[in-house]
Scaffold this active site. Structure first.
Site, PDB file in Angstrom:
ATOM      1  N   SER A 142      53.202 110.809  44.280  1.00 25.38           N
ATOM      2  CA  SER A 142      53.300 111.648  43.075  1.00 25.38           C
ATOM      3  C   SER A 142      52.326 112.804  43.271  1.00 25.38           C
ATOM      4  O   SER A 142      51.444 112.728  44.136  1.00 25.38           O
ATOM      5  CB  SER A 142      52.863 110.811  41.871  1.00 25.38           C
ATOM      6  N   TYR A 155      47.594 104.643  37.551  1.00 29.03           N
ATOM      7  CA  TYR A 155      48.704 105.330  38.229  1.00 29.03           C
ATOM      8  C   TYR A 155      48.176 106.134  39.414  1.00 29.03           C
ATOM      9  O   TYR A 155      48.737 106.075  40.520  1.00 29.03           O
ATOM     10  CB  TYR A 155      49.437 106.229  37.219  1.00 29.03           C
TER      11      TYR A 155
HETATM   12  N1  LIG Z   1      59.512 111.207  36.919  1.00 30.50           N
HETATM   13  C1  LIG Z   1      58.418 111.799  37.339  1.00 30.50           C
HETATM   14  O1  LIG Z   1      57.951 112.786  36.728  1.00 30.50           O
HETATM   15  C2  LIG Z   1      57.718 111.321  38.587  1.00 30.50           C
HETATM   16  C3  LIG Z   1      56.679 112.109  39.091  1.00 30.50           C
HETATM   17  C4  LIG Z   1      56.018 111.682  40.237  1.00 30.50           C
HETATM   18  C5  LIG Z   1      56.378 110.506  40.857  1.00 30.50           C
HETATM   19  N2  LIG Z   1      57.394 109.762  40.346  1.00 30.50           N
HETATM   20  C6  LIG Z   1      57.721 108.504  41.028  1.00 30.50           C
HETATM   21  O2  LIG Z   1      59.106 108.482  41.333  1.00 30.50           O
HETATM   22  C7  LIG Z   1      59.536 107.119  41.441  1.00 30.50           C
HETATM   23  C8  LIG Z   1      60.817 106.932  40.640  1.00 30.50           C
HETATM   24  O3  LIG Z   1      60.521 107.070  39.260  1.00 30.50           O
HETATM   25  P1  LIG Z   1      61.513 107.726  38.199  1.00 30.50           P
HETATM   26  O4  LIG Z   1      60.806 108.875  37.626  1.00 30.50           O
HETATM   27  O5  LIG Z   1      62.843 107.891  38.773  1.00 30.50           O
HETATM   28  O6  LIG Z   1      61.473 106.583  37.060  1.00 30.50           O
HETATM   29  P2  LIG Z   1      62.602 105.712  36.372  1.00 30.50           P
HETATM   30  O7  LIG Z   1      61.895 104.865  35.357  1.00 30.50           O
HETATM   31  O8  LIG Z   1      63.734 106.562  35.886  1.00 30.50           O
HETATM   32  O9  LIG Z   1      63.140 104.800  37.575  1.00 30.50           O
HETATM   33  C9  LIG Z   1      62.322 103.823  38.172  1.00 30.50           C
HETATM   34  C10 LIG Z   1      63.182 102.635  38.582  1.00 30.50           C
HETATM   35  O10 LIG Z   1      62.319 101.667  39.201  1.00 30.50           O
HETATM   36  C11 LIG Z   1      62.732 100.373  38.747  1.00 30.50           C
HETATM   37  N3  LIG Z   1      61.639  99.422  38.849  1.00 30.50           N
HETATM   38  C12 LIG Z   1      60.490  99.388  38.135  1.00 30.50           C
HETATM   39  N4  LIG Z   1      59.770  98.304  38.463  1.00 30.50           N
HETATM   40  C13 LIG Z   1      60.472  97.641  39.428  1.00 30.50           C
HETATM   41  C14 LIG Z   1      60.238  96.463  40.154  1.00 30.50           C
HETATM   42  N5  LIG Z   1      59.147  95.705  39.962  1.00 30.50           N
HETATM   43  N6  LIG Z   1      61.157  96.090  41.076  1.00 30.50           N
HETATM   44  C15 LIG Z   1      62.289  96.830  41.261  1.00 30.50           C
HETATM   45  N7  LIG Z   1      62.574  97.949  40.567  1.00 30.50           N
HETATM   46  C16 LIG Z   1      61.662  98.342  39.671  1.00 30.50           C
HETATM   47  C17 LIG Z   1      63.147 100.606  37.293  1.00 30.50           C
HETATM   48  O11 LIG Z   1      63.985  99.546  36.815  1.00 30.50           O
HETATM   49  C18 LIG Z   1      63.868 101.943  37.389  1.00 30.50           C
HETATM   50  O12 LIG Z   1      65.237 101.772  37.640  1.00 30.50           O
HETATM   51  C19 LIG Z   1      58.363 106.264  40.950  1.00 30.50           C
HETATM   52  O13 LIG Z   1      57.661 105.762  42.063  1.00 30.50           O
HETATM   53  C20 LIG Z   1      57.503 107.257  40.199  1.00 30.50           C
HETATM   54  O14 LIG Z   1      56.152 106.867  40.156  1.00 30.50           O
HETATM   55  C21 LIG Z   1      58.068 110.134  39.217  1.00 30.50           C
END
Ligand SMILES: NC(=O)c1ccc[n+]([C@@H]2O[C@H](COP(=O)([O-])OP(=O)(O)OC[C@H]3O[C@@H](n4cnc5c(N)ncnc54)[C@H](O)[C@@H]3O)[C@@H](O)[C@H]2O)c1
Length: 281
Positions: A142, A155
Site C-alpha cells: 500500500s 495496517y
Molecule cells: N482500496 C484501497 O484504497 C487500497 C489501498 C492500498 C492497498 N490496498 C490493498 O489492496 C488489497 C485488496 O483490497 P481491496 O481494496 O480490493 O479490498 P476489498 O475489501 O474490496 O477486497 C479484499 C478481499 O480480501 C478478502 N479477504 C479478507 N480477508 C481474507 C482472508 N483472511 N482470507 C481470504 N480472503 C480474505 C475479502 O473477502 C475481500 O474479498 C488489500 O491487500 C489492501 O490492503 C487497498
C-alpha cells in the site's frame, strides 16, 4: 518477462475490489485464473462474471491467514492449472482506531491476513513457480507501506512488512537466478469495499466515527477505480517492474516521503486541514 496471454494466475482476495478486477482483466487478456477468497458467495459471483471470457476459472475457499489453507489452495490450483505461473497475494483488511483503541488480538488478526497471508502465499506457490519458464509473484502492499499516517499503526506495520519481505526476497541470490520475478505494489486510494469491511477497534463505541471514516474514504481518498488499479498491476507484471505505484496520490506521497522523511505527516496534515477548510468543515 511474463506474458499475460496463455498464463494462469492464482489471486487471493478475488471476491471483491482489486482482486476481482485483476481476475476480470487477466481473463480478458487471455489468462486462466484460480480465484481465492474466504467469501464464497462473492467468489461465485466473480466466477459467474468470468464465465463469458472463455478462460478456465477455478474457485477456492481460502482463509489466507491459515498456512494449511494456502498449502491446500496451492495444491488444488496447480493441479487444475499445471502451467500456473502468476501468484497475486492480494487479500487484505483494514481496521479503524488508534493504537490504544484496539487490542493485541485485533492487531494480530490484521497481521495474520495482511502480512502472514502474503508470506504463506509466497512460500506455498514458490516451488511450483520455480519449475515454470517464466513466473511472477505480485505482493500487494500500500502507499501505507511507504508513509505512515496516524490511525494506521497495525495496517502500516503489515504493509511496511510486506514491502520489506518482498524487496529482500527479490534481492536474494537464489530467486534472482530463478525464472521467478517479483513486483511489490503500493496503491493509493482505490474505490473498493476495504474501508466498509474494516473492523473497529474494541475500545471504540461510537459508530459515528466509523460512518465518517467510510464517507471520507469514498468521497476524498478513493481516487482510482479498481479496473485501473488492475490494469496498472498487469502492466507492472508485463514489464517486470520491481515496484508499482497506483494513482497520483500514491506518487505524490512517495515523493513527499523522500523529500521530507521525518516530517511528511506535517505536510499531509496541512493539506487535509486546507481541504477541510475549503469544504467548510
Ligand atoms: N482500496 C484501497 O484504497 C487500497 C489501498 C492500498 C492497498 N490496498 C490493498 O489492496 C488489497 C485488496 O483490497 P481491496 O481494496 O480490493 O479490498 P476489498 O475489501 O474490496 O477486497 C479484499 C478481499 O480480501 C478478502 N479477504 C479478507 N480477508 C481474507 C482472508 N483472511 N482470507 C481470504 N480472503 C480474505 C475479502 O473477502 C475481500 O474479498 C488489500 O491487500 C489492501 O490492503 C487497498
Amino acid at each position: 518477462m511474463t506474458a499475460i496471454h496463455g498464463s494462469a494466475a492464482a489471486i487471493t482476495g478475488a471476491a471483491s475490489g482489486i482482486g476481482r478486477a485483476l481476475a476480470l482483466e487477466l481473463a480478458a487478456g487471455g489468462c486462466d485464473v484460480a480465484i481465492a477468497d474466504r467469501d464464497e458467495a462473492g467468489l461465485a459471483a466473480v466466477a459467474a462474471e468470468l464465465g463469458s471470457r472463455g478462460r478456465k476459472v477455478t474457485t477456492h475457499r481460502v482463509d489466507v491467514s491459515d498456512p494449511a489453507h494456502i498449502q491446500a489452495f496451492a495444491q488444488a490450483a496447480t493441479a487444475a492449472h499445471p502451467g500456473l505461473n502468476i501468484v497475486i497475494n492480494n487479500a487484505g483488511v483494514a481496521m479503524l482506531g488508534l493504537f490504544n483503541e484496539f487490542d493485541q488480538a485485533q492487531f494480530e488478526w490484521l497481521m495474520n491476513i495482511n502480512f502472514w497471508g502474503v508470506v504463506h502465499g509466497t512460500r506455498a506457490f514458490l516451488p511450483h513457480l520455480e519449475r515454470q519458464k517464466a513466473a511472477h509473484i505480485v505482493n500487494i502492499s500500500s502507499i501505507f507501506g511507504i508513509i505512515a499516517p496516524s490511525g494506521q499503526t497495525a495496517y502500516c506495520a503489515s504493509k511496511f512488512a510486506v514491502r520489506g519481505f518482498s524487496e529482500a526476497l527479490r534481492h536474494e541470490f537464489w530467486l534472482a537466478n530463478s525464472p521467478v520475478q517479483l513486483t511489490v505494489v503500493h496503491p493509493g486510494g482505490v474505490k473498493t469495499n476495504i474501508v466498509r469491511n474494516m473492523r473497529t477497534g474494541a475500545a471504540i463505541t461510537d459508530n459515528a466515527r466509523r460512518v465518517e471514516s467510510i464517507e471520507r474514504f469514498d468521497t476524498e481518498f478513493a481516487k482510482t477505480m479498481p479496473e485501473v488499479a488492475a490494469q496498472t498491476i498487469i502492466r507492472g507484471i508485463e514489464k517486470n517492474a520491481p515496484r508499482v505505484l497506483i494513482g497520483n496520490d500514491a506518487k505524490f506521497m512517495d515523493l513527499l516521503q523522500r523529500f521530507r522523511p521525518g516530517k511528511y505527516f506535517k505536510v499531509m496534515q496541512r493539506q487535509l486541514a486546507k481541504r477541510a477548510a475549503a469544504q467548510g468543515k
